[in-house]
Structures are given as C-alpha cells and as structure tokens.
Design a protein around this motif. Structure first.
Motif, PDB file in Angstrom:
ATOM      1  N   ARG A 455      24.218 -22.873  -4.357  1.00  0.00           N
ATOM      2  CA  ARG A 455      23.805 -22.588  -5.732  1.00  0.00           C
ATOM      3  C   ARG A 455      22.571 -23.382  -6.132  1.00  0.00           C
ATOM      4  O   ARG A 455      21.708 -22.896  -6.872  1.00  0.00           O
ATOM      5  CB  ARG A 455      24.954 -22.887  -6.695  1.00  0.00           C
ATOM      6  N   SER A 456      22.448 -24.600  -5.643  1.00  0.00           N
ATOM      7  CA  SER A 456      21.308 -25.442  -6.018  1.00  0.00           C
ATOM      8  C   SER A 456      19.981 -24.877  -5.527  1.00  0.00           C
ATOM      9  O   SER A 456      18.922 -25.295  -5.985  1.00  0.00           O
ATOM     10  CB  SER A 456      21.498 -26.856  -5.466  1.00  0.00           C
ATOM     11  N   GLU A 457      20.016 -23.897  -4.609  1.00  0.00           N
ATOM     12  CA  GLU A 457      18.782 -23.301  -4.098  1.00  0.00           C
ATOM     13  C   GLU A 457      18.122 -22.377  -5.113  1.00  0.00           C
ATOM     14  O   GLU A 457      16.938 -22.080  -5.001  1.00  0.00           O
ATOM     15  CB  GLU A 457      19.055 -22.537  -2.798  1.00  0.00           C
ATOM     16  N   TRP A 458      18.910 -21.889  -6.107  1.00  0.00           N
ATOM     17  CA  TRP A 458      18.318 -20.995  -7.106  1.00  0.00           C
ATOM     18  C   TRP A 458      18.596 -21.425  -8.542  1.00  0.00           C
ATOM     19  O   TRP A 458      17.841 -21.062  -9.452  1.00  0.00           O
ATOM     20  CB  TRP A 458      18.811 -19.559  -6.914  1.00  0.00           C
ATOM     21  N   ASP A 459      19.672 -22.170  -8.773  1.00  0.00           N
ATOM     22  CA  ASP A 459      20.053 -22.532 -10.134  1.00  0.00           C
ATOM     23  C   ASP A 459      19.282 -23.771 -10.585  1.00  0.00           C
ATOM     24  O   ASP A 459      19.562 -24.889 -10.147  1.00  0.00           O
ATOM     25  CB  ASP A 459      21.555 -22.788 -10.203  1.00  0.00           C
ATOM     26  N   ILE A 460      18.317 -23.572 -11.463  1.00  0.00           N
ATOM     27  CA  ILE A 460      17.486 -24.674 -11.940  1.00  0.00           C
ATOM     28  C   ILE A 460      18.317 -25.651 -12.757  1.00  0.00           C
ATOM     29  O   ILE A 460      18.100 -26.875 -12.715  1.00  0.00           O
ATOM     30  CB  ILE A 460      16.310 -24.124 -12.772  1.00  0.00           C
ATOM     31  N   LEU A 461      19.311 -25.135 -13.493  1.00  0.00           N
ATOM     32  CA  LEU A 461      20.086 -25.993 -14.375  1.00  0.00           C
ATOM     33  C   LEU A 461      21.007 -26.946 -13.611  1.00  0.00           C
ATOM     34  O   LEU A 461      21.423 -27.971 -14.154  1.00  0.00           O
ATOM     35  CB  LEU A 461      20.914 -25.135 -15.336  1.00  0.00           C
ATOM     36  N   SER A 462      21.340 -26.627 -12.354  1.00  0.00           N
ATOM     37  CA  SER A 462      22.160 -27.555 -11.573  1.00  0.00           C
ATOM     38  C   SER A 462      21.374 -28.774 -11.121  1.00  0.00           C
ATOM     39  O   SER A 462      21.945 -29.758 -10.643  1.00  0.00           O
ATOM     40  CB  SER A 462      22.751 -26.835 -10.361  1.00  0.00           C
ATOM     41  N   ASN A 463      20.057 -28.690 -11.242  1.00  0.00           N
ATOM     42  CA  ASN A 463      19.189 -29.853 -11.032  1.00  0.00           C
ATOM     43  C   ASN A 463      19.309 -30.421  -9.621  1.00  0.00           C
ATOM     44  O   ASN A 463      19.197 -31.628  -9.405  1.00  0.00           O
ATOM     45  CB  ASN A 463      19.532 -30.945 -12.053  1.00  0.00           C
ATOM     46  N   GLY A 464      19.577 -29.536  -8.656  1.00  0.00           N
ATOM     47  CA  GLY A 464      19.646 -29.984  -7.275  1.00  0.00           C
ATOM     48  C   GLY A 464      20.918 -30.709  -6.911  1.00  0.00           C
ATOM     49  O   GLY A 464      21.044 -31.239  -5.803  1.00  0.00           O
ATOM     50  N   GLY A 465      21.896 -30.736  -7.803  1.00  0.00           N
ATOM     51  CA  GLY A 465      23.137 -31.446  -7.535  1.00  0.00           C
ATOM     52  C   GLY A 465      24.124 -30.623  -6.734  1.00  0.00           C
ATOM     53  O   GLY A 465      23.984 -29.408  -6.569  1.00  0.00           O
ATOM     54  N   LEU A 466      25.154 -31.276  -6.239  1.00  0.00           N
ATOM     55  CA  LEU A 466      26.204 -30.621  -5.468  1.00  0.00           C
ATOM     56  C   LEU A 466      27.135 -29.869  -6.416  1.00  0.00           C
ATOM     57  O   LEU A 466      27.558 -30.404  -7.439  1.00  0.00           O
ATOM     58  CB  LEU A 466      26.993 -31.657  -4.664  1.00  0.00           C
ATOM     59  N   VAL A 467      27.463 -28.629  -6.072  1.00  0.00           N
ATOM     60  CA  VAL A 467      28.364 -27.812  -6.872  1.00  0.00           C
ATOM     61  C   VAL A 467      29.693 -27.694  -6.132  1.00  0.00           C
ATOM     62  O   VAL A 467      29.741 -27.286  -4.971  1.00  0.00           O
ATOM     63  CB  VAL A 467      27.766 -26.418  -7.141  1.00  0.00           C
ATOM     64  N   GLN A 468      30.773 -28.040  -6.812  1.00  0.00           N
ATOM     65  CA  GLN A 468      32.100 -28.060  -6.210  1.00  0.00           C
ATOM     66  C   GLN A 468      32.990 -27.039  -6.902  1.00  0.00           C
ATOM     67  O   GLN A 468      33.025 -26.949  -8.120  1.00  0.00           O
ATOM     68  CB  GLN A 468      32.717 -29.459  -6.333  1.00  0.00           C
ATOM     69  N   GLU A 469      33.743 -26.247  -6.125  1.00  0.00           N
ATOM     70  CA  GLU A 469      34.676 -25.280  -6.679  1.00  0.00           C
ATOM     71  C   GLU A 469      35.999 -25.981  -6.972  1.00  0.00           C
ATOM     72  O   GLU A 469      36.710 -26.421  -6.073  1.00  0.00           O
ATOM     73  CB  GLU A 469      34.898 -24.115  -5.719  1.00  0.00           C
ATOM     74  N   MET A 470      36.348 -26.052  -8.264  1.00  0.00           N
ATOM     75  CA  MET A 470      37.578 -26.726  -8.664  1.00  0.00           C
ATOM     76  C   MET A 470      38.785 -25.795  -8.622  1.00  0.00           C
ATOM     77  O   MET A 470      39.910 -26.229  -8.375  1.00  0.00           O
ATOM     78  CB  MET A 470      37.425 -27.275 -10.088  1.00  0.00           C
ATOM     79  N   GLU A 471      38.563 -24.501  -8.894  1.00  0.00           N
ATOM     80  CA  GLU A 471      39.652 -23.535  -8.905  1.00  0.00           C
ATOM     81  C   GLU A 471      39.138 -22.183  -8.472  1.00  0.00           C
ATOM     82  O   GLU A 471      37.987 -21.827  -8.753  1.00  0.00           O
ATOM     83  CB  GLU A 471      40.271 -23.449 -10.310  1.00  0.00           C
ATOM     84  N   VAL A 488      29.498 -29.142 -11.578  1.00  0.00           N
ATOM     85  CA  VAL A 488      28.163 -29.498 -11.119  1.00  0.00           C
ATOM     86  C   VAL A 488      28.039 -31.018 -11.125  1.00  0.00           C
ATOM     87  O   VAL A 488      28.079 -31.647 -12.180  1.00  0.00           O
ATOM     88  CB  VAL A 488      27.075 -28.861 -12.004  1.00  0.00           C
ATOM     89  N   ASN A 489      27.899 -31.599  -9.948  1.00  0.00           N
ATOM     90  CA  ASN A 489      27.660 -33.039  -9.827  1.00  0.00           C
ATOM     91  C   ASN A 489      26.154 -33.259  -9.791  1.00  0.00           C
ATOM     92  O   ASN A 489      25.558 -33.441  -8.728  1.00  0.00           O
ATOM     93  CB  ASN A 489      28.329 -33.584  -8.562  1.00  0.00           C
TER      94      ASN A 489
END
Length: 615
Positions: A455-471, A488-489
C-alpha cells in the motif's frame, strides 16, 4: 491612414463606454456597472439567472401534469440565491479556466425536479396494461433456451441477438430502432443464493433495488403504482419507475430510463419481472438517449433455497457522448449487460449471507470479540461502498469540472455540503476523480491495490509506513471479496494510530477497492457490536473494469496489447476530502490544488508500481 484608423478606434471606445454605463443585471434586470462587479459575482449572477429559467420550466411542467404548481417559485429561488455554500473559486488549470466548482447541493434541487417524468393519466392506463402484458410475453420467449433469435458469438462463448430475426419473430412493441442508436442484447443464467419471493421483493422496491445494485444504479424512484398485486405477494404488480444506470467513471454518461416494471407469477415457484420503456409518455421531455426493450428476470425456485435466475438485457442507446476509452467496453455489452446484473446479484446475496452468518471467520485475528461486532463492521463497510458508488459516476445529479485539458486522464472535481448527517463529517466535501487506461489485466490491478503489504507504494497518506492488517472478514466465496481493518504504522509518529477500513469485491464484470480513514474510539464501539452509524467516514477508492471483451480471456499479464487496447484495464480513482469543517465556508484555491495534486500523484505512483508509467 494611421490617423484615420486611430480616430475610428477612439469613436468605438467612446461608444463602448456609453454602453457599459447602461449595463443591467442578467438576473434581476437592475442597473450594474461592470467595473464595480467582481468576476465571481458576475458568474454567480449568471448562474442565478440560469437556475431561475430552469425553475420556471420545471414549474410549468409541474403545473401541466399535476394541475397545480409544484411549489412556489420565489421561496426556492431565494433559497438558491442565499445558499450558504458560496464557492468563490477563480483559478486556471492548464488551458481550462474555472470560475466556480459545481455544487451538488444546488444542482440536486433543480435536477431532481427536472428529471422526474410525469405520472400516467387514466386515459393512458389501458395502453400501459397492454404494453406490460406484451412485454412479459416477449421476456418469457426471449429467455427460452431454444429461442431462435439467439445465435453463438464468433468472439467467444456468449450469444448474440440476430436483430433481423428478432424483428420478424417478436412483437414490435416499441417500433423500429431510432436512428443513430445501437442495440445491446445479452442474456445469462445462474444460481442465486436467495429464494424467488425475496428476490422479487427486492426488485419491486426501488430503494432495495438500488441497494442491491449500488455499482449499477445511481438513482431510482417509483413514479406511480398502477397495481400492487394480490394480497400477500407481488403477483400482478405494475408500477412506473425512473432510474439512472451508471458505470463508475465520470467519463461515461448515465443511462436514463423511464419504464414500466411488471411482476407475474407463472406457476408455483416460477416468477418473472419485466421492464419496458414508455418513451411515448415523455411529453415535452427531450428524446431519451437510452430505450429499454422488454428486459428483466425469470426466477425459478430451487429445492435448496437458491433460485435459478435468467437475466435478459435488451437496450438501444446513443453512445456519442461516451469517451472513446470506454466505448469498446460498452459496445461489448459488458458494462450494462446481463452478465454484470447477474454477477452483482450473486455477489450481493453472498454478502448478505456473510452478514447474517453467526459463525466466526476461520481467519480470526482477535480484534472483533463477537458475532455482533463482525456484523456491525460488515454493515459499516457496506455503507462505505454504497456511498463511494453513489458519488463517482456522471449522473445528472453530478456536474464535474475538469481541472486540466491535457487528455483522457484529466482530474474532475465537484463539491457538496454535508450537514446533520450522522454517517459523514459536517462541512464542505470536495470530490475528485480521474479515469485512465492501464496496459495490465484487471486482476493484476485489483490484487495490487487491495494488498496492504504494498500500500505504501501508492498511498501518499500512509507516508511510507508499514501497513498491518488487524482484522480480515471473508465476504463471499471469492477470496477477493473481503473486509479488512488496517493499521498504518506511519514514520511520522503523529499518525501512528491511524486506522483504515477497506472493502474489496470482485466478479466477472469488474472490481472495487474502497477504503476510508476511521476514528479509533468509534471503531472500538463497532467491533464490540455497537451501532455502525456512529462512525463518520468519507470513502475513497478504485473502480477497475476490463477495457473490452478480450480482457476476460487474458491468462497472464505478458500478453500483447493490440491497437484496440484490449487486454488492459480501465481504472477510476476517486477521492473525497473534507476541505472545511464549516458548512458555510468558501472553497479555497489551495484545497482544489491539493486534491488535484493528490490524485495526480496517486495515479503516477500506481503506473510506476505496475511498470506502465511510459504508456
């Protein structure tokens, strides 16, 4: 000669100055000096004059068909003029100049009235009943497997209509095809996880019909109920309806249809619902760009609680207003054809079964504590996806403004006011969308956009952070149909507690990836089984469609792309952003520029990640 020319120009200048002193307001006719009026004020006055003319036309039509004025002109007129949504934006993007971003708030007040057809008079009812009966007979005949008007397609396993044979064999209910229109006729059969009576109820109720087909129907209403059916069911029900059918892109105009819907029970467990256009009753309305010949559903109950459903779609349409990028998709019958309607029914029934299931998902991650929490989260995701679909198309209730004039992937924007809506934050909402072609398969685009690991490859709002699926909650038999809660970490610690609700859904006709930032305390309530309406969200996301019929046969992404662009994807990116928390605020140029840059950068990042930025 120069002196003579100079004198001539001087006299013209004096004449123009005298004329400017006598200038009048185009709305009220009062005096106005051009030099004392700002450009924004000029545009607003011109817009007010246009709305007044439109309102006068609607009021005249209402008085003609209802025998009385629908509403007094002055209150609505003054309401439009004193609207708190004052959008004074003056900017220039590329070679296209914007004086005012359109407001959905103002447009809907007039458009809803202008587009609503008249009800049926008593003298027309016998003709209407005869039309419905003949349309039902044609539907039953065209859905028979042995019907000779269908022949195998040379381009694939689907059938095509032999139009000449159809005209000879079937009753000419609507007469010949209008000049300039194209014919689209498709049928498909499949099993649906719902019994016939329940399916009929969903089709005969306009609100439930819209909810079942959120990606296809942008607006629907019942104009008149001519017969409600026998006691206890819908057998014999006949009603006049209006609907707009959409493709999730601002580049494709909606198909407006004004039609009869007739339901009949032919035997125990065998139902049929037929639609047919009634354009002859449109009166002074402009000719329709879409006409529906007898189309509908034949529904057979099965012993296991399922239904065997045959869908027939037979439409004549004018595609001259459709962007060239989408014409292969529409002309193939994939955009509005029977396959898409049937696939959507099947997907929605699976979603409903998942919503009602009491067992927990096998992939339980420990966040949702009970079945009620799971159900609340699925309801919230459904509302998010329905809201996304309602705001992406080129509906008559939407007027998009193009921010540039450089090509097919221009960014289009519109605004609306959100106030006293428990499901949305209050303020001014700016919607932006763009559509583009990608030389990769729809499946690859779908898998890339739904994968939280990239997701960080296209989502500018994630700011390059690691995205974790919680559920993760399965929402159907296809692994791509699911609802996820993402964390979003972000590298920036200020955004480390950001949560994202995401739903992905896919079928043979297309795919959706919809998401929205959500508030952590509100989500804790939802996951505990609380009311999902307490969560305010503004959905954004992606609509992914094949670019033509050959795309379904594509087995891998290494296949060549021919000159007709078959084998690729049509991607629509849409964002909704709260630009001001005050409903009375003005829209700033910086807000428009920000959302324009956001959507443009996202498109570039997606192209780069899929290795097609040079195409």
């Amino acid at each position: 000669m120069l002196r003579v020319e100079n004198e001539k120009l001087r006299l013209e200048n004096i004449t123009m100055r005298e004329a400017m002193k006598n200038i009048s307001c185009p709305s009220c006719g009062g005096p106005a000096v051009l030099g004392e009026m700002s450009f924004d004020e000029q545009q607003l006055r011109i817009e007010n004059a246009r709305l007044k003319d439109e309102l006068d036309r609607v009021s005249t039509l209402a008085a003609k068909y209802l025998g009385r004025p629908l509403l007094s002109a002055s209150p609505l007129q003054s309401h439009l003029r004193s609207s708190p949504l004052d959008l004074a934006v003056t900017a220039s993007f590329g070679s296209h100049s914007i004086s005012q971003v359109p407001s959905l708030y103002q447009q809907s007040l007039v458009t809803d009235l202008a587009c609503r057809p008249p009800a049926i008079s008593d003298s027309e009812k016998p003709l209407i009943v005869e039309l419905a009966v003949r349309a039902m007979e044609e539907l039953i005949r065209m859905c028979q497997p042995e019907e000779t008007s269908w022949m195998p397609s040379i381009e694939g396993p689907n059938e095509v209509l032999n139009y000449e044979d159809y005209i000879q064999q079937c009753s000419k209910i609507l007469g010949p095809r209008p000049y300039g229109m194209k014919t689209e006729a498709t049928r498909d059969t499949g099993l649906v996880m719902m019994n016939g009576v329940s399916l009929v109820e969903n089709l005969m109720d306009s609100a439930r019909w819209m909810e079942m087909f959120p990606s296809i129907i942008s607006r629907a209403t019942t104009i008149d109920v001519l017969a409600s059916g026998v006691t206890g069911n819908r057998n014999g029900a006949l009603q006049l309806m209006y609907a707009e059918l959409q493709v999730l892109s601002p580049l494709v105009p909606t198909r407006e249809i004004y039609f009869l819907r007739y339901c009949k029970q032919h035997a125990e467990g065998l139902w049929a619902v037929v639609d047919v256009s009634v354009d002859m009753l449109r009166g002074p309305y402009p000719p329709s760009r879409c006409r529906r010949r007898p189309s509908g559903y034949v529904i057979q109950d099965m012993p296991n609680g399922y239904s065997k459903v045959t869908v027939l779609e037979h439409i004549e349409y004018d595609d001259r207003a459709v962007n060239q990028m989408y014409k292969p998709l529409l002309n193939s019958g994939m955009a509005f054809g029977a396959q898409r309607w049937l696939a959507t029914i099947q997907c929605q029934c699976e979603r409903l079964a998942s919503l009602l299931a009491s067992n927990m998902s096998a992939r339980y991650l420990g966040v949702i504590q009970n079945a009620n929490g799971r159900r609340s989260m699925l309801k919230l995701a459904q509302r998010m996806t329905n809201n996304f679909c309602a705001g992406v198309s080129a509906s008559t209730a939407h007027t998009w403004t193009t921010l540039s004039n450089s090509g097919e992937d221009d960014v289009r924007v519109m605004t609306r006011k959100s106030e006293n809506n428990p499901g949305e934050p209050s303020g001014i909402v700016l919607s932006a969308a763009t559509s583009m072609w990608l030389p990769v398969s729809p499946q690859r685009v779908f898998e890339f956009l739904r994968d939280e690991r990239v997701r960080s490859e296209w989502d500018i709002l994630s700011n390059g952070g690691l995205v974790q699926e919680m559920e993760h909650i399965a929402n159907g038999q296809n692994p791509g149909n699911s609802v996820s809660l993402l964390k979003v970490n972000a590298i920036n610690s200020a955004n480390s507690n950001m949560l994202i609700l995401q739903e992905s859904c896919t079928d043979v006709s297309g795919s959706l990836v919809v998401y929205a930032p959500v508030d952590i305390p509100a989500m804790n309530i939802v996951m505990s089984g609380g009311d999902p309406d307490c969560v305010s969200l503004l959905p954004s996301g992606f609509a992914i469609l094949p670019d033509g019929p050959d795309c379904r046969a594509l087995l891998n992404d290494n296949a060549g792309v021919d000159s007709l662009r078959t084998g690729g994807s049509l991607l629509t990116i849409a964002f909704q952003i709260l630009v001001s928390s005050t409903p009375f605020a003005k829209l700033s140029l910086e807000s428009v520029a920000t959302v324009n840059n956001l959507i443009s950068c996202t498109a570039k990042k997606i192209k780069a990640a899929l290795e097609c930025e040079t195409v």
